[in-house]
Design an enzyme around this catalytic site. Structure first.
Site, PDB file in Angstrom:
ATOM      1  N   PRO A 292       0.816  -1.211   0.000  1.00  0.00           N
ATOM      2  CA  PRO A 292       0.000   0.000   0.000  1.00  0.00           C
ATOM      3  C   PRO A 292       0.851   1.264   0.000  1.00  0.00           C
ATOM      4  CG  PRO A 292       0.092  -0.906   2.202  1.00  0.00           C
ATOM      5  CD  PRO A 292       0.802  -1.896   1.303  1.00  0.00           C
ATOM      6  N   ARG A 294      -0.761   5.012  -1.310  1.00  0.00           N
ATOM      7  CA  ARG A 294      -1.740   6.081  -1.144  1.00  0.00           C
ATOM      8  C   ARG A 294      -2.611   5.894   0.107  1.00  0.00           C
ATOM      9  NH1 ARG A 294      -4.189   8.531  -5.813  1.00  0.00           N
ATOM     10  NH2 ARG A 294      -3.337   6.740  -6.917  1.00  0.00           N
ATOM     11  N   TYR A 334      -4.028  14.041 -14.107  1.00  0.00           N
ATOM     12  CA  TYR A 334      -5.067  13.024 -14.161  1.00  0.00           C
ATOM     13  C   TYR A 334      -6.471  13.600 -14.318  1.00  0.00           C
ATOM     14  CZ  TYR A 334      -1.353  10.126 -12.082  1.00  0.00           C
ATOM     15  OH  TYR A 334      -0.176   9.468 -11.837  1.00  0.00           O
ATOM     16  N   CYS A 360       2.587  29.343 -16.197  1.00  0.00           N
ATOM     17  CA  CYS A 360       2.094  29.746 -17.518  1.00  0.00           C
ATOM     18  C   CYS A 360       1.624  28.540 -18.325  1.00  0.00           C
ATOM     19  CB  CYS A 360       3.180  30.520 -18.268  1.00  0.00           C
ATOM     20  SG  CYS A 360       3.530  32.120 -17.528  1.00  0.00           S
ATOM     21  N   GLU A 361       0.590  27.894 -17.863  1.00  0.00           N
ATOM     22  CA  GLU A 361      -0.055  26.784 -18.537  1.00  0.00           C
ATOM     23  C   GLU A 361      -1.550  26.853 -18.219  1.00  0.00           C
ATOM     24  OE1 GLU A 361       1.391  24.480 -20.414  1.00  0.00           O
ATOM     25  OE2 GLU A 361       3.527  24.729 -19.930  1.00  0.00           O
TER      26      GLU A 361
END
Length: 434
Positions: A292, A294, A334, A360-361
């Site tokens: 495990p 997350r 995601y 800057c995206e």
């Protein structure tokens, strides 16, 4: 105009009770998050030791003294302080690089509880792992098996290996974190598994110790695990008929966490059903290994950011904060949801905002369509940032990486200081010749 508390921030934080509201202020354990943000600056990762311990306890209670080894998948969060806590609590570690091996050892890990996964192990990494005396390599291809044999032979050592089998099971999760389908790069195809084990049996410096499988991440139901286990057990029967005895079965990690209100399995359910199935099939003496990541750290952390500007667009309002996609990549990578909470609840009419950063995206966002009563200078906490948060951060746009703080009751500790501007280019050089 009627005044009310902000709609989106009156709910219970997903990391409760370790993250909670008290007198309209967000707390981590016994400390006010606003005070921590003011003390250490933002962007700031904050982790709760109590939340980490509670997540670990869920697995330990589920094991209940049975032969199960929990190897924390440290790619989820590899800060030394957090690794050290898990090492103190008796965890093993699932690593995927030589760097992670060094981190685990530095943090006090028991090498005999380390499992080395990953599709691209290099000779120097294999050598380091053999010298450390790890539990086993999760082998993902026949060429990798050949390299392990070669390195082990030069060292006159026997390499413990477990073959990672790809069972072609759909984990029903995001395509980027699905790992058990035949189109994924991971593992050895099920139809090649028996022949590969028989080949490994003939190698002079390889010792077969286990069978491994990992089908994905953020899995929210047990059915995919059960499908994978059924296929692994069929293979184990074939191996047994060939005289190949396994010491452990590793079913991977991947248990999901609630990012909002998702129903996720308890580790107890996964462990109990797996052990019962192993016993029924005559494999009660095989150690069960889980990896495990997350589910041990995800809801133990938040990323706190300061609101710089409130910007009204033609069709949307934007809360521009000082954290960005370089600090927390998951939302844009995601296209997933992270909770966003006002650190202080204010009375007033809520406004709906996209929480965005300075990078800057157009993909630089942390949360979309959230209701707040906020103003410049206020703080927003992004929830469930304990896993795949800081570890995936970068210096994009020449932004120093955030500080990390661990809270234990009424005390806080800097476990990674904030980078300085000078450190951004300290390893770069301008050649004298140009």
């Amino acid at each position: 105009m009627q005044h009310h508390l902000a709609h989106s921030t009156t709910r219970t934080p997903v990391g409760a009770p370790h993250f909670h509201y008290q007198d309209h202020a967000l707390y981590v354990e016994q400390l006010a998050i606003k005070a921590l943000a003011e003390q250490y600056g933002t962007p700031l990762y904050i982790y709760s030791k109590a939340a980490l311990k509670a997540a670990w306890a869920r697995y330990q209670e589920a094991i209940d003294g049975r032969d199960v080894l929990i190897c924390y998948a440290m790619k989820a969060n590899s800060n030394l302080a957090i690794l050290n806590l898990f090492a103190q609590w008796g965890a093993g570690f699932d690593i995927v690089s030589g760097g992670e091996l060094a981190r685990a050892i530095k943090a006090g890990a028991d090498p005999q509880k380390i499992i080395f996964s990953g599709v691209g192990k290099q000779a120097w990494e294999i050598k380091a792992a053999l010298n450390a005396g790890i539990k086993c390599f999760n082998v993902e291809s026949i060429p990798e098996l050949a390299l392990i044999q070669e390195v082990a032979a030069t060292m006159d050592k026997k390499a413990p290996v477990s073959l990672r089998i790809n069972p072609d099971v759909d984990a029903k999760t995001h395509p980027y974190i699905s790992t058990g389908l035949k189109d994924n790069k991971f593992g050895i195809a099920m139809e090649d598994a028996l022949a590969t084990y028989e080949h490994a049996m003939c190698l002079s410096h390889v010792d077969i110790v286990g069978l491994d499988c990992h089908i994905g991440s953020q899995i929210t139901e047990l059915a995919p695990y059960q499908d994978a286990l059924a296929r692994l057990l069929s293979l184990m029967d074939q191996l047994k008929s060939k005289g190949i005895q396994l010491k452990h079965l590793d079913i991977g990690g991947g248990l999901g966490i609630p990012y909002l209100n998702e129903e996720v399995p308890h580790p107890r359910d996964l462990i109990n059903t797996t052990l019962a199935t192993l016993q029924a099939r005559g494999y009660a003496d095989v150690q069960l290994v889980l990896e495990p990541g997350r589910s041990l750290v995800g809801n133990s952390g938040m990323l706190v950011a300061e609101v710089l500007f409130l910007k009204q667009g033609e069709s949307k309002n934007f809360a521009v904060v000082d954290a960005a996609m370089n600090d927390l990549l998951r939302p844009t990578l995601y296209d997933v949801y992270h909770g966003a909470l006002a650190v202080e609840l204010k009375a007033g009419e809520t406004q709906r905002y996209d929480v965005v950063g300075p990078v800057c995206e157009s993909g630089d966002w942390l949360a979309k369509d959230r209701d707040f009563v906020i103003a410049p200078g206020a703080f927003i906490a992004i929830e469930s940032a304990g896993a795949y948060g800081f570890v995936m951060s970068s210096q994009y746009n020449s932004r120093p990486r955030a500080a990390e703080v661990l809270v234990d009751g009424d005390k806080s500790y800097v476990i990674r200081r904030r980078e300085t501007i000078e450190e951004l280019f300290e390893h770069e050089h301008i050649p004298n010749a140009i």
